[in-house]
Design a protein around this motif. Structure first.
Motif, PDB file in Angstrom:
ATOM      1  N   LEU A 128       0.959  -1.226  -0.133  1.00 46.22           N
ATOM      2  CA  LEU A 128       0.022   0.021   0.061  1.00 46.22           C
ATOM      3  C   LEU A 128       0.812   1.164  -0.100  1.00 46.22           C
ATOM      4  O   LEU A 128       0.775   2.156  -0.653  1.00 46.22           O
ATOM      5  N   ILE A 129       2.198   1.400   0.853  1.00 43.13           N
ATOM      6  CA  ILE A 129       2.774   2.427   0.928  1.00 43.13           C
ATOM      7  C   ILE A 129       3.388   2.847  -0.662  1.00 43.13           C
ATOM      8  O   ILE A 129       3.460   3.687  -1.037  1.00 43.13           O
ATOM      9  N   VAL A 130       3.756   1.540  -1.371  1.00 45.30           N
ATOM     10  CA  VAL A 130       4.469   1.805  -2.738  1.00 45.30           C
ATOM     11  C   VAL A 130       3.295   2.188  -3.720  1.00 45.30           C
ATOM     12  O   VAL A 130       3.588   3.351  -4.237  1.00 45.30           O
ATOM     13  N   ALA A 131       2.268   1.682  -3.727  1.00 41.75           N
ATOM     14  CA  ALA A 131       1.167   2.054  -4.570  1.00 41.75           C
ATOM     15  C   ALA A 131       0.691   3.403  -4.520  1.00 41.75           C
ATOM     16  O   ALA A 131       0.538   4.245  -5.256  1.00 41.75           O
ATOM     17  N   GLU A 132       0.374   3.946  -3.032  1.00 42.50           N
ATOM     18  CA  GLU A 132      -0.216   5.177  -2.817  1.00 42.50           C
ATOM     19  C   GLU A 132       0.828   6.328  -3.118  1.00 42.50           C
ATOM     20  O   GLU A 132       0.801   7.335  -3.779  1.00 42.50           O
ATOM     21  N   LEU A 133       2.082   6.141  -3.012  1.00 44.56           N
ATOM     22  CA  LEU A 133       3.001   7.079  -3.077  1.00 44.56           C
ATOM     23  C   LEU A 133       3.396   7.174  -4.669  1.00 44.56           C
ATOM     24  O   LEU A 133       3.505   8.380  -5.293  1.00 44.56           O
ATOM     25  N   MET A 134       3.334   6.092  -5.346  1.00 41.95           N
ATOM     26  CA  MET A 134       3.231   6.104  -7.065  1.00 41.95           C
ATOM     27  C   MET A 134       2.221   6.745  -7.405  1.00 41.95           C
ATOM     28  O   MET A 134       2.203   7.602  -8.350  1.00 41.95           O
ATOM     29  N   ILE A 135       0.810   6.596  -6.997  1.00 39.93           N
ATOM     30  CA  ILE A 135      -0.302   7.260  -7.484  1.00 39.93           C
ATOM     31  C   ILE A 135      -0.170   8.847  -7.189  1.00 39.93           C
ATOM     32  O   ILE A 135      -0.370   9.616  -7.980  1.00 39.93           O
ATOM     33  N   LEU A 136       0.483   9.105  -6.012  1.00 39.75           N
ATOM     34  CA  LEU A 136       0.641  10.493  -5.538  1.00 39.75           C
ATOM     35  C   LEU A 136       1.548  11.310  -6.599  1.00 39.75           C
ATOM     36  O   LEU A 136       1.212  12.455  -7.059  1.00 39.75           O
ATOM     37  N   ALA A 137       2.518  10.704  -6.941  1.00 45.73           N
ATOM     38  CA  ALA A 137       3.625  11.163  -7.836  1.00 45.73           C
ATOM     39  C   ALA A 137       2.847  11.361  -9.232  1.00 45.73           C
ATOM     40  O   ALA A 137       2.892  12.305 -10.044  1.00 45.73           O
ATOM     41  N   ASN A 138       2.282  10.153  -9.616  1.00 49.84           N
ATOM     42  CA  ASN A 138       1.641  10.085 -10.934  1.00 49.84           C
ATOM     43  C   ASN A 138       0.468  11.301 -11.168  1.00 49.84           C
ATOM     44  O   ASN A 138       0.534  11.848 -12.238  1.00 49.84           O
ATOM     45  N   SER A 139      -0.060  11.467 -10.059  1.00 49.47           N
ATOM     46  CA  SER A 139      -1.333  12.238 -10.317  1.00 49.47           C
ATOM     47  C   SER A 139      -0.728  13.842 -10.085  1.00 49.47           C
ATOM     48  O   SER A 139      -1.307  14.684 -10.675  1.00 49.47           O
ATOM     49  N   THR A 140       0.250  13.766  -9.210  1.00 50.97           N
ATOM     50  CA  THR A 140       0.856  15.211  -9.008  1.00 50.97           C
ATOM     51  C   THR A 140       1.392  15.726 -10.200  1.00 50.97           C
ATOM     52  O   THR A 140       1.315  16.855 -10.625  1.00 50.97           O
ATOM     53  N   TRP A 141       2.394  14.989 -10.872  1.00 51.80           N
ATOM     54  CA  TRP A 141       2.963  15.231 -12.110  1.00 51.80           C
ATOM     55  C   TRP A 141       1.854  15.452 -13.322  1.00 51.80           C
ATOM     56  O   TRP A 141       2.021  16.126 -14.113  1.00 51.80           O
ATOM     57  N   GLY A 142       1.090  14.729 -13.290  1.00 50.68           N
ATOM     58  CA  GLY A 142      -0.020  14.891 -14.488  1.00 50.68           C
ATOM     59  C   GLY A 142      -0.897  16.344 -14.117  1.00 50.68           C
ATOM     60  O   GLY A 142      -0.832  16.914 -15.197  1.00 50.68           O
ATOM     61  N   ARG A 143      -1.088  16.615 -13.073  1.00 52.26           N
ATOM     62  CA  ARG A 143      -1.563  18.071 -12.638  1.00 52.26           C
ATOM     63  C   ARG A 143      -0.628  19.035 -12.933  1.00 52.26           C
ATOM     64  O   ARG A 143      -0.967  20.195 -13.658  1.00 52.26           O
ATOM     65  N   TRP A 144       0.530  18.826 -12.565  1.00 56.19           N
ATOM     66  CA  TRP A 144       1.670  19.624 -12.830  1.00 56.19           C
ATOM     67  C   TRP A 144       1.796  20.027 -14.267  1.00 56.19           C
ATOM     68  O   TRP A 144       2.221  21.263 -14.763  1.00 56.19           O
ATOM     69  N   LEU A 145       1.903  19.092 -15.304  1.00 57.56           N
ATOM     70  CA  LEU A 145       2.100  19.259 -16.800  1.00 57.56           C
ATOM     71  C   LEU A 145       0.677  19.944 -17.355  1.00 57.56           C
ATOM     72  O   LEU A 145       1.020  20.707 -17.970  1.00 57.56           O
ATOM     73  N   ALA A 146      -0.340  19.647 -16.768  1.00 56.31           N
ATOM     74  CA  ALA A 146      -1.590  20.189 -17.257  1.00 56.31           C
ATOM     75  C   ALA A 146      -1.437  21.610 -16.874  1.00 56.31           C
ATOM     76  O   ALA A 146      -2.138  22.308 -17.883  1.00 56.31           O
ATOM     77  N   GLU A 147      -1.287  21.813 -15.780  1.00 61.75           N
ATOM     78  CA  GLU A 147      -1.419  23.464 -15.329  1.00 61.75           C
ATOM     79  C   GLU A 147      -0.364  24.173 -16.257  1.00 61.75           C
ATOM     80  O   GLU A 147      -0.557  25.381 -16.647  1.00 61.75           O
TER      81      GLU A 147
END
Length: 264
Positions: free
Chosen positions: A134-153
């Motif tokens: 769960l630690i690995v999965a949630e931190l990967m989702i955090l990175a992937n969603s944060t950088w996705g929003r970061w590129l879109a913005e």
């Protein structure tokens, strides 16, 4: 897993004791609520202090040992805190999704000893949602969603993975991933293993330095990367299904099993 060329893997793997170039995402987290307060993207060199491995820690770090504070593992305090953070991130995604994450599903690893007809097949279960998983999965989702929003913005092109009405697709247009419960989702965290992640990291690296991105939004190379990846991904998944079916049948034959309870 197929990887990039060995020279690249050797140069950029996060191996213990090495100083390596990295694209880092830092998250500032409230110690009481475990809410993410802010994030920061950096391009830097880091010395990798240690590698922590699932096969050595899965049986040591469980929900019970964390709750009791009674596990002996490297970075025990940090892992216990990350477990709290991961559960908070999961709860936020479940609220956005409107339904709980289906935890408790069991995955299996296949261990093959020997070759040919004499090979011995071992099948080892691993429960999804266990603390390290769960630690690995949630931190990967955090990175992937944060950088996705970061590129879109920043209106920088990227390859996104979205889901709507149960259909998952990849494309260059930002869109929510309803199944995960995030507004933007990219694959960015495995650039040595997936070409899509490498493409997205090139875009993030350029944007973080204030440089022109490698790919414009209408770049045919970007669309080609999406098409080629989807074809390869489908082929890999089909091969994986056939391979697992084969070794399952070999295991049944090896163990002399005539009747068994199973989940299908």
């Amino acid at each position: 897993y197929t990887m990039l060329p060995d020279g690249w893997v050797d140069a950029f793997s996060l191996n213990e004791g090495c100083v390596v170039p990295v694209l880092s995402l830092y998250a500032r987290v409230d110690t009481e609520t475990c809410a993410v307060l802010s994030t920061e993207t950096r391009v830097e060199r880091l010395r990798i202090a240690a590698n922590l491995r699932h096969d050595q820690l899965d049986d040591v770090i469980t929900e019970e040992t964390i709750a009791g504070g009674a596990f002996d593992a490297p970075f025990a305090a940090e892992l216990a805190f990350l477990w709290r953070v991961a559960r908070t991130l999961l709860a936020q995604r479940e609220e956005a999704r409107g339904r709980p994450e289906p935890l408790g599903r069991v995955d299996f690893s296949f261990v093959i000893d020997g070759e040919g007809e004499r090979a011995h097949v071992g099948i080892k279960p691993r429960r999804r949602g266990a603390p390290l998983d769960l630690i690995v999965a949630e931190l990967m989702i955090l990175a992937n969603s944060t950088w996705g929003r970061w590129l879109a913005e920043r209106k920088v092109a990227g390859i996104y993975r979205s889901q709507s009405l149960g259909r998952v697709r990849m494309g260059t247009t930002p869109a929510p991933h309803e199944g995960i419960g995030v507004d933007h989702y990219t694959w960015t965290t495995s650039p040595l293993r997936r070409y899509v992640d490498l493409v997205n990291q090139r875009q993030i690296l350029a944007a973080s330095r204030g440089e022109a991105p490698a790919y414009a939004g209408n770049d045919p190379m970007l669309f080609a990367a999406v098409r080629d990846f989807e074809l390869a991904y489908d082929a890999y998944n089909e091969f994986q299904r056939r391979m697992e079916r084969y070794w399952c049948l070999r295991w049944l034959q090896q163990e002399g099993v005539k009747e068994i309870d199973a989940a299908l």
